[in-house]
Design a protein around this motif. Structure first.
Motif, mmCIF file in Angstrom:
data_model
loop_
_atom_site.group_PDB
_atom_site.id
_atom_site.type_symbol
_atom_site.label_atom_id
_atom_site.label_comp_id
_atom_site.label_asym_id
_atom_site.label_seq_id
_atom_site.Cartn_x
_atom_site.Cartn_y
_atom_site.Cartn_z
ATOM 1 N N UNK A 71 1.030 -1.472 0.311
ATOM 2 C CA UNK A 71 -0.018 0.303 -0.367
ATOM 3 C C UNK A 71 0.501 1.343 -0.350
ATOM 4 N N UNK A 72 2.312 1.183 0.956
ATOM 5 C CA UNK A 72 2.749 2.245 1.165
ATOM 6 C C UNK A 72 3.034 3.273 -0.215
ATOM 7 N N UNK A 73 3.502 1.624 -1.487
ATOM 8 C CA UNK A 73 4.165 1.977 -2.914
ATOM 9 C C UNK A 73 2.935 2.551 -3.966
ATOM 10 N N UNK A 620 25.109 9.064 -8.330
ATOM 11 C CA UNK A 620 24.601 8.319 -9.390
ATOM 12 C C UNK A 620 22.988 8.345 -8.446
ATOM 13 N N UNK A 621 22.133 8.922 -9.173
ATOM 14 C CA UNK A 621 20.837 9.196 -8.905
ATOM 15 C C UNK A 621 19.991 7.547 -9.443
ATOM 16 N N UNK A 622 18.925 7.011 -8.399
ATOM 17 C CA UNK A 622 18.622 5.844 -8.547
ATOM 18 C C UNK A 622 17.036 5.981 -8.815
ATOM 19 N N UNK A 623 16.405 6.844 -8.283
ATOM 20 C CA UNK A 623 14.576 7.325 -8.485
ATOM 21 C C UNK A 623 14.179 8.605 -7.607
ATOM 22 N N UNK A 624 12.936 8.703 -8.487
ATOM 23 C CA UNK A 624 11.990 9.540 -7.732
ATOM 24 C C UNK A 624 11.012 8.839 -6.544
ATOM 25 N N UNK A 625 9.870 9.605 -5.891
ATOM 26 C CA UNK A 625 8.574 8.921 -5.732
ATOM 27 C C UNK A 625 8.338 10.696 -5.115
ATOM 28 N N UNK A 626 6.514 10.171 -5.226
ATOM 29 C CA UNK A 626 5.944 10.907 -4.933
ATOM 30 C C UNK A 626 5.747 10.257 -2.792
ATOM 31 N N UNK A 627 6.085 9.071 -3.093
ATOM 32 C CA UNK A 627 5.469 8.216 -2.122
ATOM 33 C C UNK A 627 6.354 8.535 -0.763
ATOM 34 N N UNK A 628 6.153 7.796 0.621
ATOM 35 C CA UNK A 628 7.299 7.405 1.176
ATOM 36 C C UNK A 628 7.533 6.067 1.454
ATOM 37 N N UNK A 629 7.897 5.314 -0.070
ATOM 38 C CA UNK A 629 8.529 4.002 0.095
ATOM 39 C C UNK A 629 8.982 4.495 -1.310
ATOM 40 N N UNK A 630 10.019 3.144 -1.239
ATOM 41 C CA UNK A 630 10.631 3.610 -2.506
ATOM 42 C C UNK A 630 11.166 1.945 -2.501
#
Length: 667
Positions: A71-73, A620-630
């Protein structure tokens, strides 16, 4: 819908023949267990047999938020933005009449990653300004028939003011549909309520999307089942409305429980329309049935524009022959709204292996804007009546600070301050900016330059705006319709670069809309500094008051031809740097596959970015997200490294980043 349109949907009898979507090695299976995917369910009972590789059969009746480990993702975090309608871009586009709904399959039902993936080959929808409702289309008898949209799509849509609906698809029998699933959906408890109606509303609330599209196409029902479906829909609508959610009905099941596509609003489906917020009218419509449907809606006290006239573009896109005057005539009021089925044709029709982001956007602009590629100058000879020709665009740019780096949500690399920090292709719609709605409105007395999103270079993210042409007369490129308040401290920042030729750049600012549709906004032109390489120019809005209604740039060549690139725009009163997140932690790990979680800072945060700090000191960029889990997959140990060091930052609306918080993963 007829069966030829089910190309993405799989029959239950073919489930065993599905291609493998997960590695069969033990390590691959462990990694797959950590990778979160978009959620899908059956209403209650599951098919007989065993699911295909990479498929998990789930019962919605047994779902609870507390037990949902992904759910967090999957939960969207961007609220639905309000939007306004500026003066239309042309004389034929209308506000307050026809609207546009799209049924889009962004990926497979199963194994659809929750938070993007390492490919730029993705349907990165950007023409949100013409959409009023997006349906997360999909579902199959062999995987699941109820789909919750993944978070990046909802976050991108909400940023542009577009609600997103999950999909309930009860398939035709020929595609493995079982009438038991329809009965499961509309089952009643001892008190006479419909428990799955409440469960659906709870899912939408927990996942942060806006309601449900109900499509019952499994034949074999009777009047009793039709009555139960109406009762279920009534309760679903009541519960959904209480949570600010919507319900759309698809013209398939009739009130007597049989499946008979009407292609109209009539006595066979009026009760369902009367209960739902709106209805998708099947493709079997004619000019006569749409006219009578609009009249019937009027007589019911409903808006005729709550009827979406289905236009199937899955196979032929803009080559599809459509009787447009039956839906959106040019010489009288629109009859109904438009419902596009599968506009991701703009990606899918491109040759596999040749779906470069630039090629996709060229096709998508053609679909939504029309052959002229300029909504302010429609091509009257174009047989494809693009939405921009009939429907007024909308904007959500109403508050300061506002910024955009023209990130479309996918790219071939990731850039930060003009430098590549990852050379891995990627997609993640949640990182998409609020993008210019009128692509591309250009005003000039001479030859129009080419204007595109370009992926060969960028200031930040994956793309920039590229303008190429003679520019031998002043050329105005419209960027944003806005309602931004101006104070004595308000400035606009442009990050730009001249790649070829020489050009005078001016910021175009209008504090009012144009008097007539299609006219150039009443701009004031303010000088912009020039220089070599990427340059950020700060332009005070001195002497302007009220609110900014439009932003653009005016370009005049001093030496041509010109190639000029716009990397970012920001409107602010003062710089803002967000506070850092806290509590960064690894919640699960298998080799180089990690699940991370953290606590967000109290500031307004646009998204979070994750980097890896390498032994040589580079990031090194791994990723981004608007959530609080990745989820991060596939990390490998660097030479001499005892532990991988990861850095998380909060990114604000102005693309300023917080101080990093770190966590290490020991090898």
């Amino acid at each position: 819908m007829n069966l030829t349109r089910r190309t993405v949907l799989l029959a239950a009898t073919a489930a065993a023949l599905l291609p493998s979507r997960a590695a069969t090695a033990a390590t691959g299976q462990a990694a797959a267990a950590l990778q979160p995917y978009a959620a899908y369910w059956y209403p209650d009972s599951l098919p007989s047999g065993t699911p295909g590789t990479g498929i998990t059969w789930r019962s919605l009746k047994n779902w609870t938020a507390a037990d949902d480990t992904d759910l967090a993702f999957n939960a969207a975090s961007v609220p639905l933005a309000p939007r306004f309608t500026p003066t239309p871009a042309n004389a034929t586009a209308r506000s307050g009449q026809a609207r546009v709904q799209s049924l889009v399959s962004f990926g497979p039902t199963s194994a659809n990653p929750s938070q993007g993936s390492a490919t730029a080959d993705y349907y990165a929808l950007t023409h949100w300004a013409y959409l009023d409702e997006l349906v997360f289309w999909g579902g199959s008898a062999g995987e699941g028939v109820i789909l919750a949209p993944n978070a990046p799509i909802v976050d991108a849509a909400h940023r542009h003011g577009v609600p997103v609906l999950g999909n309930i698809f009860l398939p035709p029998v020929a595609y493995g549909g079982q009438l038991q699933w329809t009965r499961d959906l509309v089952q009643k408890d001892a008190s006479g309520h419909y428990p799955l109606a409440a469960r659906l509303v709870a899912v939408a609330a927990a996942y942060g999307f806006d309601g449900w599209f109900v499509n019952a196409e499994t034949s074999g029902g009777n009047t009793a089942l039709g009555s139960d479906m109406l009762g279920f829909l009534t309760e679903l609508k009541s519960l959904a409305a209480a949570r600010g959610q919507r319900v759309t009905w698809y013209d398939a099941m009739t009130v007597n429980g049989t499946v008979s596509w009407q292609g109209a609003l009539n006595a066979q489906n009026q009760a369902f329309f009367g209960t739902a917020d709106d209805m998708f009218v099947d493709f079997r419509w004619s000019a006569g049935t749409l006219a009578s449907s609009g009249t019937r809606a009027d007589q019911l006290g409903r808006s005729r524009y709550e009827l979406w006239a289905g236009v199937d573009v899955e196979a032929n896109g803009w080559n599809r022959s459509v009787t447009w005057d039956a839906i959106v005539p040019t010489n009288k009021a629109h009859i109904t709204s438009i419902g596009f089925y599968r506009p991701e044709w703009t990606r899918n029709h491109l040759p596999a292996g040749g779906r470069a982001p630039g090629d996709f956007h060229a096709a998508d602009d053609r679909f939504w804007t029309g052959r002229s590629l300029d909504p302010s100058q429609p091509d009257g000879t174009d047989t494809w009546r693009a939405p921009a020709v009939s429907v007024a665009d909308r904007s959500t740019v109403t508050a300061v600070p506002f910024a955009s780096v023209f990130n479309t949500g996918h790219g071939l690399r990731w850039y930060e301050d003009g430098t590549v920090t990852s050379d891995t292709p990627w997609n993640h719609l949640g990182l998409q900016d609020r993008l210019p709605s009128r692509r591309w409105a250009v005003h000039t007395e001479r030859e129009r330059p080419a204007v595109t999103f370009d992926f060969a270079d960028a200031w930040h993210g994956g793309s920039s705006v590229l303008v190429a042409g003679a520019l031998d007369e002043p050329t105005v490129l419209e960027l944003y319709a806005t309602r931004l308040p101006v104070t004595a401290d308000t400035v606009v920042e442009l990050t730009h670069r001249t790649d070829a030729g020489g050009v005078i750049v001016e910021l175009a600012v209008a504090t009012a809309d144009p008097d007539t549709p299609g006219a150039t906004p009443p701009y004031t032109y303010l000088p912009v500094d020039s220089g070599d390489g990427w340059r950020t120019s700060t332009v005070p809005l001195t002497g302007l008051s009220g609110s900014v209604h439009a932003l653009g740039v005016r370009l005049t060549a001093t030496e041509g031809p010109v190639t000029w690139r716009l990397g970012a725009i920001a409107v602010r009163d003062e710089p803002r740097i967000p506070a850092a997140p806290t509590g960064l932690r690894i919640t699960a790990a298998t080799g180089g596959d990690l699940r991370l979680a953290w606590d967000a800072a109290p500031d307004d945060v646009r998204h979070h970015t994750l980097h890896r700090l390498l032994p040589d000191g580079t990031r090194r960029f791994l990723g981004g997200t608007c959530q609080r889990a990745f989820y991060v997959g596939g990390l490998v140990r660097e030479q001499g490294e005892q532990a991988a060091r990861l850095e998380l930052r909060a990114v604000g609306e102005l693309y300023t980043s917080s101080a990093p918080v770190t966590v290490t993963h020991t090898w």
